[in-house]
Scaffold this active site. Structure first.
Site, PDB file in Angstrom:
ATOM      1  CB  CYS A 139      -0.927   0.009   1.218  1.00 48.48           C
ATOM      2  SG  CYS A 139      -2.077  -1.373   1.282  1.00 48.48           S
ATOM      3  CG  HIS A 194      -0.299   4.093   3.840  1.00 50.14           C
ATOM      4  ND1 HIS A 194      -0.957   2.918   3.564  1.00 50.14           N
ATOM      5  CD2 HIS A 194       0.153   3.970   5.119  1.00 50.14           C
ATOM      6  CE1 HIS A 194      -0.903   2.121   4.614  1.00 50.14           C
ATOM      7  NE2 HIS A 194      -0.233   2.737   5.566  1.00 50.14           N
TER       8      HIS A 194
END
Length: 593
Positions: free
Chosen positions: A95, A156
């Site tokens: 991610c 993120h």
């Protein structure tokens, strides 16, 4: 030149060639405008709706996967002028590293953000990252006068700080926590030190989470919250006077397909029979020493209570067949819930009367292993982790994408593209001037390729990376309750197989895996990591892989794509291996870091 696919879209022809754009000639001259020059751009500012989904492999109806119910995304892919990229790849299947890469327009080797400690803005050693002053993809649109807004997981969280507000965004990004499948009362308790959480669960949508009871969970729907924020902010934007309303860049980050696979009961009801959902064909772990670094310990799923109850998962023990059906149902239901939110956003554009003035982008940060080769999570260098969906529908008012003034057809673009191409491409499709060359963005503008079908990239290939560390406890050192439990649960693989370097300092990685994907081949190598140079040591490489993709013609098929037979040692492939090895070294050599 072109033909119509089974799902009704025009498909550009894919020429089989190694890696240079020069090997591809114009494919659709006089049909889709391949030989005409681009006009200056849209006649009016183009809005952008940017949708990025966590952990989404191309398991969508539009990609030929009928088991997943995604009517709104399929409609987007088939809409006039839309381009579906059938061979799109992320640069790192994790991610934070992936988002740091494509939102900055630089590969991980340049962001130096390989883990969950560093970002391109800041390093874990409390010193500036390499991109402390970089302008990001949304930041560029902001710089061009756009209203930029973010809801859900776009950057993120915390990497970079404040999800890069205010550098990238006009207003503060917001994100709701998704349901992480807390264990219901009455279920067997977890082993000591492991959080009581399951791998998949369904919930009744509630304004706020409620403590687990005996029945279904009651939880807020983080993806519905994400869509609702975009609706609210764009409705507020629309109420501004015309003279005070700039174009918008609205980013929605949906989380549903990220573990744990939680989903509303309404989405689950569309998948009543889990046993009827196809699961991975090839479920055995690789046994050849050449795959010794590709397969990684299942640390990120081994700690789930329902996984433990099913007998766990190790290199020698895949998840039980029945449980694989159940968790795939959870993954697909989570995707269907995302599709519902996409439908809401498409309806919003219509209600605001801006659908013809808005470019829509749909993609994912990386893909997801679902038991193929006994791998879960992502974090490898195979199609199951790196291959992602990418759909770009230009604004209907942008006549560059029309052929002779006719209504444009949806198209399938079959050449390799990368997430790092998004920055220059979205600027190009929006009609903005190209980002300055001195920024040294790593991607290519695909705008011309979207019109002509030609290869637009300077190098017709996609590159990826992943880290490997042997010390699981050190890798997950800051996560004492969950992934540390995964290190313990998979005790039989300790010292035999690697894990990705989640929190290991970037100077202390053991290996760096690197891969290149061309039209016909995937070649991968793992090399020792030089922590002083922050670069791979090409004098110490092992575990090479070569996969033959010449018969991989489906829009998306990870069960029959050639990646279950490593042909790196076949004598007839020696020249292929040498050519691709040269490409790999040229891309990742220390002076390119």
């Amino acid at each position: 030149a072109v033909h119509v696919s089974e799902i009704g879209m025009v498909m550009f022809e894919r020429r089989h060639c190694f890696f240079t754009a020069a090997c591809t000639v114009p494919l659709v001259l006089g049909v889709l405008g391949g030989d005409r020059e681009l006009s200056a751009g849209p006649t009016k500012p183009t809005n952008v709706l940017f949708i990025v989904v966590d952990n989404l492999r191309p398991a969508l109806g539009a990609y030929g996967v009928p088991a997943v119910i995604t009517p709104h995304i399929d409609k987007l892919a088939a809409s006039p002028g839309a381009v579906l990229f059938s061979r799109a790849f992320c640069q790192m299947a994790w991610c934070s590293p992936s988002r740091n890469s494509f939102l900055s327009g630089r590969r991980p080797q340049h962001t130096q953000a390989y883990n969950f400690e560093d970002s391109f803005r800041e390093a874990s050693t409390d010193r500036p990252g390499p991109g402390a002053n970089w302008v990001t993809l949304p930041g560029y649109f902001k710089q061009m006068g756009y209203y930029t807004t973010s809801s859900g997981k776009v950057f993120h969280p915390k990497l970079p700080a404040n999800m890069d507000y205010p550098a990238s965004w006009t207003d503060m990004p917001v994100i709701s926590e998704k349901c992480e499948c807390p264990v219901l009362r009455g279920d067997p308790g977890p082993p000591p030190g492991i959080s009581p959480v399951n791998m998949t669960c369904e919930f009744i949508v509630s304004p706020k989470p409620e403590p687990p009871g005996q029945g279904p969970l009651k939880w807020n729907d983080a993806d519905a919250d994400c869509a609702a924020t975009i609706v609210e902010r764009l409705q507020t934007w629309k109420r501004r006077p015309d003279t005070e309303r700039p174009p918008f860049f609205a980013a929605a980050g949906f989380q549903g397909p990220r573990l744990a696979w939680s989903f509303p009961v309404e989405a689950g009801a569309l998948y009543p029979n889990a046993s009827a959902i196809p699961i991975a064909t090839h479920q055995s772990s690789p046994t050849s020493c050449s795959e010794g670094a590709e397969w990684f310990r299942p640390t990120e799923v081994a700690w789930y209570q329902d996984v433990i109850a099913q007998g766990g998962v190790t290199h020698s023990t895949p998840l039980s067949t029945n449980f694989q059906h159940e968790v795939r149902r959870g993954y697909y239901a989570a995707i269907t819930n995302v599709d519902t939110q996409v439908g809401k956003l498409m309806n919003l554009l219509s209600s605001l009367q801006v659908e013809n003035d808005t470019m829509i982008v749909f993609t994912a940060d990386h893909a997801q292993n679902l038991g193929e080769a006994n791998m879960w999570s992502m974090m490898n260098l195979l199609e199951t982790s790196l291959r992602i969906p990418l759909i770009i529908r230009p604004a209907a008012t942008d006549t560059r994408f029309h052929a002779g003034g006719t209504v444009p057809q949806a198209k399938i673009y079959p050449h390799q593209v990368e997430l790092v191409d998004l920055f220059p491409t979205l600027a190009g499709v929006a009609g903005l001037r190209p980002p300055p060359s001195q920024w040294a963005l790593d991607g290519d503008d695909l705008t011309m390729g979207m019109i002509s079908g030609q290869v637009s990239k300077e190098v017709n290939a996609a590159f990826g990376q992943i880290t490997r560390c042997m010390n699981c406890t050190q890798s997950y050192g800051t996560d004492t309750s969950s992934y540390q439990g995964g290190c313990t649960a998979d005790s039989q693989d300790v010292g035999k197989f690697y894990v990705p370097c989640a929190h290991t300092n970037r100077t202390s990685f053991d290996l760096m895996g690197m891969t290149v994907r061309t039209d016909d081949w995937r070649y991968t190598g793992f090399c020792k990591w030089d922590g002083s140079l922050l670069a791979p040591d090409f004098t110490s490489c092992a575990w090479h892989e070569l996969y033959d993709h010449r018969n991989d013609t489906a829009l998306y098929d990870v069960d029959n794509n050639g990646e279950y037979l490593n042909v790196v040692n076949a004598t007839e492939n020696l020249q292929v291996r040498e050519t691709l090895d040269t490409m790999l070294r040229a891309q990742f050599r220390p002076d390119q870091q």
